[in-house]
Design an enzyme around this catalytic site. Structure first.
Site, short mmCIF file in Angstrom:
data_model
loop_
_atom_site.label_atom_id
_atom_site.label_comp_id
_atom_site.label_asym_id
_atom_site.label_seq_id
_atom_site.Cartn_x
_atom_site.Cartn_y
_atom_site.Cartn_z
N HIS A 177 23.81 33.09 32.54
CA HIS A 177 25.33 33.28 32.28
C HIS A 177 25.59 34.35 31.02
O HIS A 177 24.85 33.79 30.13
CB HIS A 177 26.22 32.28 32.02
CG HIS A 177 25.99 31.39 33.34
ND1 HIS A 177 25.15 30.08 33.46
CD2 HIS A 177 26.70 31.34 34.60
CE1 HIS A 177 25.26 29.57 34.51
NE2 HIS A 177 26.09 30.35 35.28
N ASP A 213 18.46 28.41 33.28
CA ASP A 213 18.96 28.37 34.33
C ASP A 213 18.80 29.56 35.13
O ASP A 213 19.43 29.97 36.27
CB ASP A 213 20.61 28.35 34.22
CG ASP A 213 21.37 29.05 33.03
OD1 ASP A 213 20.63 29.75 32.10
OD2 ASP A 213 22.54 28.81 32.65
N HIS A 232 29.22 29.80 25.27
CA HIS A 232 30.69 30.14 25.92
C HIS A 232 31.75 30.12 24.98
O HIS A 232 32.75 30.24 25.45
CB HIS A 232 30.61 29.65 27.23
CG HIS A 232 29.71 29.93 28.29
ND1 HIS A 232 29.27 31.27 28.70
CD2 HIS A 232 28.95 29.21 29.05
CE1 HIS A 232 28.65 31.25 29.48
NE2 HIS A 232 28.29 30.20 29.66
N ASP A 264 20.21 33.28 28.88
CA ASP A 264 20.80 32.38 29.82
C ASP A 264 21.08 33.32 31.10
O ASP A 264 21.48 34.48 31.02
CB ASP A 264 21.86 31.79 29.11
CG ASP A 264 22.46 30.54 29.84
OD1 ASP A 264 22.36 29.40 29.72
OD2 ASP A 264 23.23 30.95 30.80
#
Length: 308
Positions: free
Chosen positions: A161, A243, A122, A159
């Site tokens: 996200h 995740d 990120h 992931d």
């Protein structure tokens, strides 16, 4: 050759406030799950500043340095906290990916996994966010290109996200293909399918809340793997966030350990066919400790099997 596991105790010294999901126990869970596996165990070095400068400007590096507290925590945003040990952990997280690239391209290991925290995908060019400070996988990609002289590198991020930081750091470089599967809508709100990069070198595959393994596999087969195959990378880098597991508290995808093993096998298939098996993976998310440990072990067992 076999699989290298690259980690460092400094990554346990990045301490977040009580109740924060990106906690020291995450790395403990991963390392405990990998205990006893026959891996090449390597201490993660600090990244060279020149490696960070391939993707972040000097002012970003200096701002992160200056934000480091002597004690307690300092918030950089609502989710991203620094402690006294964070700076060393973040530099070693980036250094671990670069070391993995060096080992795999240098023939010291068949493939590699950087078991590190904080995560990196990120972190944008000048913005630490989403628990991330430096774009570790992007830094590894640029090291492969600029230091080792590769012509093409693919990054695959599974992931839950979207890897907005990795995309921000790499999307203007035609030598890099970035592919991401992720739940949408979800933090950070980016990753729409029409975000295709400056050179048609970005593939975003948004998945709806509740997506399970069968739909995830179909999306990978339809959108990600053909693009990687056509790009013909000389190295595959993986942002391995676990995740998307059904047990994870931060999102709503429904993957299981078998899905992570499957995607690892398929990425190894591509690496074998396109670049002599050269693949480097790095830990990103995963916030249910038991599911994280089981998923990381499933990932590593495949890497070990394929790296023999």
């Amino acid at each position: 050759m076999t699989t290298a596991l690259i980690t460092h105790a400094d990554c346990l010294a990045h301490v977040t406030p009580p109740g924060h999901p990106e906690q020291v126990a995450r790395l403990d869970a991963v390392l405990s799950a990998l205990d006893g596996l026959d891996l090449i165990r390597v201490a993660a070095p600090f990244a060279a500043e020149s490696d960070l400068l391939r993707v972040h400007p000097q002012r970003h590096i200096q701002a992160v340095r200056e934000a480091a507290p002597d004690e307690g925590w300092r918030p950089l945003d609502a989710d991203t906290f620094m402690s006294a040990g964070t700076l060393s952990a973040a530099w070693r997280a980036a250094g671990a990916v670069v070391r993995g690239v060096d080992m795999v391209l240098g023939g010291e290991a068949a493939n590699a996994f950087a078991a590190v925290r904080p995560p990196g995908h990120h972190a944008e060019r000048e913005t630490p966010m989403g628990f991330c400070f430096f774009g570790s996988v992007a830094i590894g990609a640029k090291a492969a290109l600029d230091h080792h002289g590769l012509a093409r590198v693919a990054v695959v991020d599974f992931d839950v996200h979207h890897g907005n930081g990795t995309q921000d750091l790499l999307e203007e470089d035609p030598r890099v293909l970035f592919c991401s599967t992720h739940q949408m809508p979800l933090f950070p709100g980016t990753g729409a399918a029409d975000e295709t990069g400056g050179h048609d070198n970005v593939v975003n595959v948004p998945l709806r809340d509740g997506t399970g393994g069968a739909a995830f596999r179909a999306a990978m087969e339809a959108h990600v793997f053909p693009k990687v195959e056509a790009f013909r990378p000389e190295l595959i880098l993986v942002s391995a966030g676990f995740d998307a597991h059904a047990a994870d508290p931060l999102a709503g995808l429904m993957l299981q350990e078998a899905d992570f093993a499957w995607v690892t096998h398929r990425l190894c298939d591509l690496a074998d066919a396109l670049c002599g098996g050269k693949l480097v993976s790095a830990l990103e998310g995963g916030y249910d400790l038991d599911a994280l440990g089981r998923s990381a072990r499933a990932h590593l067992e495949v890497l070990m099997e394929r790296g023999k």
